[in-house]
Motif scaffolding. Sequence first.
Motif, PDB file in Angstrom:
ATOM      1  N   PHE A 188       1.614   9.137 100.085  1.00  0.00           N
ATOM      2  CA  PHE A 188       0.926   9.152  98.788  1.00  0.00           C
ATOM      3  C   PHE A 188      -0.240   8.159  98.764  1.00  0.00           C
ATOM      4  O   PHE A 188      -0.085   7.000  99.151  1.00  0.00           O
ATOM      5  CB  PHE A 188       1.906   8.796  97.667  1.00  0.00           C
ATOM      6  N   LEU A 189      -1.384   8.601  98.276  1.00  0.00           N
ATOM      7  CA  LEU A 189      -2.581   7.752  98.292  1.00  0.00           C
ATOM      8  C   LEU A 189      -2.452   6.552  97.366  1.00  0.00           C
ATOM      9  O   LEU A 189      -2.899   5.459  97.685  1.00  0.00           O
ATOM     10  CB  LEU A 189      -3.819   8.570  97.903  1.00  0.00           C
ATOM     11  N   SER A 190      -1.800   6.767  96.212  1.00  0.00           N
ATOM     12  CA  SER A 190      -1.698   5.652  95.257  1.00  0.00           C
ATOM     13  C   SER A 190      -0.611   4.664  95.675  1.00  0.00           C
ATOM     14  O   SER A 190      -0.413   3.640  95.043  1.00  0.00           O
ATOM     15  CB  SER A 190      -1.434   6.168  93.837  1.00  0.00           C
ATOM     16  N   ARG A 191       0.093   4.992  96.758  1.00  0.00           N
ATOM     17  CA  ARG A 191       1.124   4.106  97.279  1.00  0.00           C
ATOM     18  C   ARG A 191       0.565   3.149  98.331  1.00  0.00           C
ATOM     19  O   ARG A 191       1.135   2.100  98.606  1.00  0.00           O
ATOM     20  CB  ARG A 191       2.239   4.971  97.900  1.00  0.00           C
ATOM     21  N   LYS A 192      -0.534   3.518  98.951  1.00  0.00           N
ATOM     22  CA  LYS A 192      -1.076   2.685 100.030  1.00  0.00           C
ATOM     23  C   LYS A 192      -1.547   1.353  99.472  1.00  0.00           C
ATOM     24  O   LYS A 192      -2.102   1.288  98.379  1.00  0.00           O
ATOM     25  CB  LYS A 192      -2.242   3.412 100.719  1.00  0.00           C
ATOM     26  N   PRO A 193      -1.329   0.265 100.219  1.00  0.00           N
ATOM     27  CA  PRO A 193      -1.735  -1.052  99.709  1.00  0.00           C
ATOM     28  C   PRO A 193      -3.242  -1.147  99.489  1.00  0.00           C
ATOM     29  O   PRO A 193      -4.012  -0.470 100.159  1.00  0.00           O
ATOM     30  CB  PRO A 193      -1.289  -2.015 100.816  1.00  0.00           C
ATOM     31  N   GLN A 194      -3.614  -1.963  98.508  1.00  0.00           N
ATOM     32  CA  GLN A 194      -5.030  -2.115  98.168  1.00  0.00           C
ATOM     33  C   GLN A 194      -5.424  -3.568  98.005  1.00  0.00           C
ATOM     34  O   GLN A 194      -4.664  -4.363  97.475  1.00  0.00           O
ATOM     35  CB  GLN A 194      -5.326  -1.418  96.825  1.00  0.00           C
ATOM     36  N   ILE A 195      -6.624  -3.875  98.457  1.00  0.00           N
ATOM     37  CA  ILE A 195      -7.252  -5.137  98.074  1.00  0.00           C
ATOM     38  C   ILE A 195      -8.343  -4.780  97.074  1.00  0.00           C
ATOM     39  O   ILE A 195      -9.236  -3.991  97.378  1.00  0.00           O
ATOM     40  CB  ILE A 195      -7.921  -5.847  99.264  1.00  0.00           C
ATOM     41  N   ILE A 196      -8.213  -5.337  95.870  1.00  0.00           N
ATOM     42  CA  ILE A 196      -9.269  -5.165  94.882  1.00  0.00           C
ATOM     43  C   ILE A 196     -10.364  -6.183  95.210  1.00  0.00           C
ATOM     44  O   ILE A 196     -10.093  -7.384  95.242  1.00  0.00           O
ATOM     45  CB  ILE A 196      -8.732  -5.416  93.446  1.00  0.00           C
ATOM     46  N   VAL A 197     -11.555  -5.718  95.502  1.00  0.00           N
ATOM     47  CA  VAL A 197     -12.670  -6.607  95.839  1.00  0.00           C
ATOM     48  C   VAL A 197     -13.669  -6.588  94.688  1.00  0.00           C
ATOM     49  O   VAL A 197     -14.377  -5.601  94.489  1.00  0.00           O
ATOM     50  CB  VAL A 197     -13.384  -6.137  97.131  1.00  0.00           C
ATOM     51  N   PHE A 198     -13.684  -7.684  93.899  1.00  0.00           N
ATOM     52  CA  PHE A 198     -14.670  -7.764  92.834  1.00  0.00           C
ATOM     53  C   PHE A 198     -16.006  -8.176  93.444  1.00  0.00           C
ATOM     54  O   PHE A 198     -16.123  -9.260  94.019  1.00  0.00           O
ATOM     55  CB  PHE A 198     -14.227  -8.767  91.761  1.00  0.00           C
ATOM     56  N   ASN A 199     -16.970  -7.300  93.343  1.00  0.00           N
ATOM     57  CA  ASN A 199     -18.290  -7.553  93.915  1.00  0.00           C
ATOM     58  C   ASN A 199     -19.169  -8.218  92.864  1.00  0.00           C
ATOM     59  O   ASN A 199     -19.624  -7.587  91.918  1.00  0.00           O
ATOM     60  CB  ASN A 199     -18.899  -6.230  94.395  1.00  0.00           C
ATOM     61  N   GLN A 200     -19.386  -9.544  93.061  1.00  0.00           N
ATOM     62  CA  GLN A 200     -20.064 -10.338  92.033  1.00  0.00           C
ATOM     63  C   GLN A 200     -21.497 -10.692  92.412  1.00  0.00           C
ATOM     64  O   GLN A 200     -21.866 -10.653  93.581  1.00  0.00           O
ATOM     65  CB  GLN A 200     -19.362 -11.693  91.875  1.00  0.00           C
ATOM     66  N   SER A 201     -22.246 -11.132  91.418  1.00  0.00           N
ATOM     67  CA  SER A 201     -23.478 -11.860  91.694  1.00  0.00           C
ATOM     68  C   SER A 201     -23.070 -13.291  92.003  1.00  0.00           C
ATOM     69  O   SER A 201     -21.986 -13.723  91.613  1.00  0.00           O
ATOM     70  CB  SER A 201     -24.400 -11.880  90.477  1.00  0.00           C
ATOM     71  N   GLU A 202     -23.976 -14.022  92.684  1.00  0.00           N
ATOM     72  CA  GLU A 202     -23.573 -15.365  93.119  1.00  0.00           C
ATOM     73  C   GLU A 202     -23.236 -16.295  91.951  1.00  0.00           C
ATOM     74  O   GLU A 202     -22.479 -17.230  92.116  1.00  0.00           O
ATOM     75  CB  GLU A 202     -24.556 -16.067  94.026  1.00  0.00           C
ATOM     76  N   ASP A 203     -23.785 -16.009  90.747  1.00  0.00           N
ATOM     77  CA  ASP A 203     -23.571 -16.925  89.620  1.00  0.00           C
ATOM     78  C   ASP A 203     -22.382 -16.528  88.733  1.00  0.00           C
ATOM     79  O   ASP A 203     -22.118 -17.165  87.729  1.00  0.00           O
ATOM     80  CB  ASP A 203     -24.849 -16.992  88.772  1.00  0.00           C
ATOM     81  N   GLN A 204     -21.643 -15.495  89.110  1.00  0.00           N
ATOM     82  CA  GLN A 204     -20.544 -15.049  88.249  1.00  0.00           C
ATOM     83  C   GLN A 204     -19.219 -15.733  88.589  1.00  0.00           C
ATOM     84  O   GLN A 204     -18.970 -16.080  89.737  1.00  0.00           O
ATOM     85  CB  GLN A 204     -20.365 -13.525  88.374  1.00  0.00           C
ATOM     86  N   GLU A 205     -18.396 -15.880  87.558  1.00  0.00           N
ATOM     87  CA  GLU A 205     -17.055 -16.453  87.742  1.00  0.00           C
ATOM     88  C   GLU A 205     -16.091 -15.335  88.138  1.00  0.00           C
ATOM     89  O   GLU A 205     -16.280 -14.184  87.744  1.00  0.00           O
ATOM     90  CB  GLU A 205     -16.565 -17.068  86.413  1.00  0.00           C
ATOM     91  N   PRO A 206     -15.022 -15.680  88.892  1.00  0.00           N
ATOM     92  CA  PRO A 206     -14.041 -14.650  89.230  1.00  0.00           C
ATOM     93  C   PRO A 206     -13.394 -14.083  87.975  1.00  0.00           C
ATOM     94  O   PRO A 206     -13.197 -14.796  86.992  1.00  0.00           O
ATOM     95  CB  PRO A 206     -12.994 -15.399  90.057  1.00  0.00           C
ATOM     96  N   ILE A 207     -13.088 -12.808  88.013  1.00  0.00           N
ATOM     97  CA  ILE A 207     -12.429 -12.156  86.882  1.00  0.00           C
ATOM     98  C   ILE A 207     -10.954 -12.533  86.878  1.00  0.00           C
ATOM     99  O   ILE A 207     -10.334 -12.664  87.930  1.00  0.00           O
ATOM    100  CB  ILE A 207     -12.573 -10.629  87.005  1.00  0.00           C
ATOM    101  N   ASP A 208     -10.413 -12.710  85.692  1.00  0.00           N
ATOM    102  CA  ASP A 208      -9.007 -13.076  85.568  1.00  0.00           C
ATOM    103  C   ASP A 208      -8.147 -11.815  85.701  1.00  0.00           C
ATOM    104  O   ASP A 208      -7.750 -11.222  84.712  1.00  0.00           O
ATOM    105  CB  ASP A 208      -8.796 -13.756  84.205  1.00  0.00           C
ATOM    106  N   TYR A 209      -7.939 -11.404  86.901  1.00  0.00           N
ATOM    107  CA  TYR A 209      -7.135 -10.205  87.134  1.00  0.00           C
ATOM    108  C   TYR A 209      -6.093 -10.578  88.164  1.00  0.00           C
ATOM    109  O   TYR A 209      -6.239 -10.335  89.342  1.00  0.00           O
ATOM    110  CB  TYR A 209      -8.019  -9.065  87.648  1.00  0.00           C
ATOM    111  N   ILE A 210      -5.083 -11.313  87.702  1.00  0.00           N
ATOM    112  CA  ILE A 210      -4.046 -11.740  88.632  1.00  0.00           C
ATOM    113  C   ILE A 210      -3.063 -10.590  88.750  1.00  0.00           C
ATOM    114  O   ILE A 210      -2.410 -10.210  87.787  1.00  0.00           O
ATOM    115  CB  ILE A 210      -3.316 -13.011  88.147  1.00  0.00           C
ATOM    116  N   SER A 211      -2.971 -10.062  89.935  1.00  0.00           N
ATOM    117  CA  SER A 211      -2.083  -8.937  90.129  1.00  0.00           C
ATOM    118  C   SER A 211      -0.734  -9.442  90.609  1.00  0.00           C
ATOM    119  O   SER A 211      -0.626 -10.096  91.624  1.00  0.00           O
ATOM    120  CB  SER A 211      -2.666  -8.000  91.163  1.00  0.00           C
TER     121      SER A 211
END
Length: 356
Positions: free
Chosen positions: A196-219
């Motif tokens: 199943f495709l939705s079963r495969k492990p994932q790394i969520i990569v937030f693609n930011q600009s250099e001046d942005q703070e990390p998004i609060d998405y603690i999985s």
Amino acid sequence: MQLGIIGLPQSGKTTVYNALTGADIAAEMSAGHLEVHTAVVDVPDPRVDKLIEMFKPKKIVRAKVTYADIAGLDGTAGRAGLPGVMINQLAQMDGFLHVVRQFENASVPHLAEKIDPIRDIQTMDTDFILNDLVMVERRLEKLREEHRRGVSRPRDVIQAEIDLFERLQAILNSEKPLRHYDFTPEEDKIVASFGFLSRKPQIIVFNQSEDQEPIDYISSHPHTSVVSLPAKLEMDIMALDPEDAEMFMEEYGVTELGMSRLIKVSYDLLNVHSFFTAGEKEVHVWTLRKGSNAREAAGTIHSDMEKGFIRAEVVSFDDLVTFGSTAEARNHGRLRVEGKNYIIEDGDIIEIRFNI
Ligand SMILES: Nc1nc2c(ncn2[C@@H]2O[C@H](COP(=O)(O)OP(=O)(O)OP(=O)(O)O)[C@@H](O)[C@H]2O)c(=O)[nH]1
Ligand SMILES: [Mg+2]
């Protein structure tokens, strides 16, 4: 090990791919059709550099991860499903880097008007969820039919599988990917066999600009990791020669490239670790599923070693460094003789004794 780089159109997949692999693919709009680029990357590991310093080997083989830039998904396949060629491509992957756009850039169009990374994660997941749902429903039909006839397998075994697939159906119907859930080892075996495709492990990569703070998405979900990085900046750094890159990184206060972190996270996500064989001829990093034993480790080197396994001589990386050589580690009783059931630890340096 293969990881597919997926994400909505123009989220920065090719940029991440270039930054990871040092490739130089033009960031062209893929216009929604399937397009794949593949490259193999060495997993950075300072322990290997130390082993090379100690053994000065003629040959070096590092651990590798293959990355595939897969363009063409956009979260709109719906219940009609993804095209077969796309499913075949995705099914080959051990896991995914899911690139999610966080950067603001008026000249780069976004499908929706507003940048909303959390919404985009769900949008991308939808294609996988619906794809899996169709498979689950087909399987349920077959299982119910089998249960009615009740000749092939005991009814309680069939019923247990029906229960499992009804649970999968409920999860998918609530628009959640299967990777957010844990299953018992027996269930996992069945689930894994469907790919199943939705079963495969994932790394969520937030693609930011250099001046942005990390998004609060603690999985807190299993099989999901999160990395935030400025892909465009890192791609530009990768394109510089090393001296300029260093200056550039200092200027921007970058100490470790997100990309090398990303490669390490990829390795962890797939639940594998490394053991080494080391000598003057060769220093070799071997990738092994966590929890594997010495005999299975031997098998990754050569099937003859697995068949004719006698014992493994094992020294930990730390002990080897402390005592300076295998011989000195032996003199201090730190070279262990282990049998086939010994569970390999990350960083073990092993020599297999075998008989063919
Ligand atoms: N400002 C900024 N622009 C970025 C960043 N990452 C990518 N871009 C730009 O966004 C555009 C799309 O990037 P790509 O890497 O081609 O995106 P993609 O996901 O491969 O796009 P498709 O293959 O068409 O789906 C390019 O013009 C990039 O230069 C970033 O971190 N910051
Ligand atoms: Mg692209």
